[in-house]
Scaffold this motif. Structure first.
Motif, PDB file in Angstrom:
ATOM      1  N   PRO A   1      41.701  33.850  47.858  1.00 14.26           N
ATOM      2  CA  PRO A   1      42.512  33.735  49.069  1.00 14.26           C
ATOM      3  C   PRO A   1      43.909  33.208  48.721  1.00 14.26           C
ATOM      4  N   VAL A   2      44.915  33.683  49.440  1.00 17.11           N
ATOM      5  CA  VAL A   2      46.287  33.266  49.164  1.00 17.11           C
ATOM      6  C   VAL A   2      46.503  31.816  49.631  1.00 17.11           C
ATOM      7  N   ASP A   3      47.423  31.134  49.014  1.00 19.95           N
ATOM      8  CA  ASP A   3      47.827  29.766  49.386  1.00 19.95           C
ATOM      9  C   ASP A   3      46.687  28.755  49.379  1.00 19.95           C
ATOM     10  N   THR A   4      45.667  28.985  48.574  1.00 21.62           N
ATOM     11  CA  THR A   4      44.557  28.046  48.447  1.00 21.62           C
ATOM     12  C   THR A   4      44.452  27.635  46.979  1.00 21.62           C
ATOM     13  N   PRO A   5      44.402  26.345  46.690  1.00 20.44           N
ATOM     14  CA  PRO A   5      44.229  25.952  45.290  1.00 20.44           C
ATOM     15  C   PRO A   5      42.875  26.427  44.760  1.00 20.44           C
ATOM     16  N   VAL A   6      42.894  27.062  43.593  1.00 16.04           N
ATOM     17  CA  VAL A   6      41.657  27.557  42.987  1.00 16.04           C
ATOM     18  C   VAL A   6      41.504  26.978  41.583  1.00 16.04           C
ATOM     19  N   ARG A   7      40.266  26.639  41.287  1.00 14.28           N
ATOM     20  CA  ARG A   7      39.977  26.200  39.926  1.00 14.28           C
ATOM     21  C   ARG A   7      39.026  27.211  39.307  1.00 14.28           C
ATOM     22  N   ILE A   8      39.330  27.648  38.118  1.00 15.68           N
ATOM     23  CA  ILE A   8      38.458  28.589  37.436  1.00 15.68           C
ATOM     24  C   ILE A   8      37.765  27.831  36.295  1.00 15.68           C
ATOM     25  N   LEU A   9      36.448  27.780  36.359  1.00 16.14           N
ATOM     26  CA  LEU A   9      35.669  27.201  35.257  1.00 16.14           C
ATOM     27  C   LEU A   9      35.471  28.307  34.235  1.00 16.14           C
TER      28      LEU A   9
END
Ligand code: CU
Length: 271
Positions: A186-194
């Protein structure tokens, strides 16, 4: 008429070398203006600023140094009646280039450290967490599913069928959503990729997002960022990981929050 002596040939070589050096400057500078970094689609634009500043400084230094080198190669080309002179040690010159490079490099390093601090800062607590597993030669993604929790995994459980190495006894894994070579955010959402690797070292590379993080078998690494632009992007492997490295390529789709949720519920239903 100039004779075709060895000295005459040397003089011509000197001139040709000087002109070649200048031609290399013009061609390489033209390429830097022709091609740019990929379009920015994340909150990491400050990396572009430092990149352009460093490119500008090194670019000017490159043109000056190579330009002067070309000029001197041409100016002091072979002449029959002249002999080259040589001198060594100049306290003034050494002071100048030591102080000069210090004044330029120290602020760049300090600036880089500040940016690095940002990149390596802890993500916000409401960060959306997704997993990407690299393997020769594909990317497998995992979303935690409606329960919001990833099922446990162990490296010894990796098989062709259980390619994520999930623990079948962990109920949290039952609703996990898995897909290959595709990621939706989703746009404008902080994402963390493990990130983890099934075989050897790979690198998770999102050129448009200024994100690059290595994956190692045996340990889990992670990276976080915020996508800021809806669109279709590429996920690449930035580690030469074998003969099929070039096709270790996946696709990242950044969508509006609503479109993302629709997509996610479709995936859950299909699971
Ligand atoms: Cu790879």
């Amino acid at each position: 008429m100039a004779e075709n002596t060895e000295a005459n040939r040397d003089a011509k070589h000197g001139m040709a070398l000087g002109l070649t050096l200048w031609a290399i400057i013009v061609i390489s500078v033209a390429f830097f203006f022709k091609y740019d970094v990929p379009e920015l689609a994340s909150d990491r634009g400050s990396q572009d600023t430092i990149y352009y500043v460093i490119l500008g400084i090194t670019g000017v230094a490159y043109i000056l140094v190579q330009g002067v080198l070309g000029f001197y190669v041409w100016k002091y080309r072979h002449r029959d009646d002249e002999e080259g002179s040589y001198w060594h040690e100049s306290h003034k010159m050494e002071l100048l280039w030591t102080i000069g490079t210090t004044v330029v490099l120290v602020p760049i390093v300090a600036w880089g450290l500040v940016l690095w601090e940002d990149v390596k800062a802890a993500p916000p607590t409401d960060v959306l967490t997704i997993e990407a597993v690299g393997a020769q030669f594909q990317w497998d993604m995992r979303y935690p599913g409606p329960d919001g929790t990833f099922g446990a995994w162990r490296p010894e459980l990796y098989t062709l069928e259980n390619y994520m190495g999930l623990d079948p006894d962990d109920a949290a894994g039952a609703d996990d959503i898995m897909m290959t070579n595709q990621m939706v955010l989703p746009v404008d959402t902080p994402v963390r990729i493990l990130l983890r690797s099934r075989d050897l070292q790979h690198a998770f590379f999102l050129p448009n997002f200024r994100v690059k993080q290595d994956l190692m078998p045996g340990i889990e690494t992670s990276v976080w960022f915020t996508p800021t632009k809806i669109g279709e992007y590429e996920i690449a492997c930035a580690e030469l990981c074998g003969l099929g490295h070039y096709r270790m390529r996946a696709f990242l789709s950044v969508r509006s929050q609503a479109d993302y949720e629709t997509w996610l519920s479709e995936q859950s239903a299909a699971n």
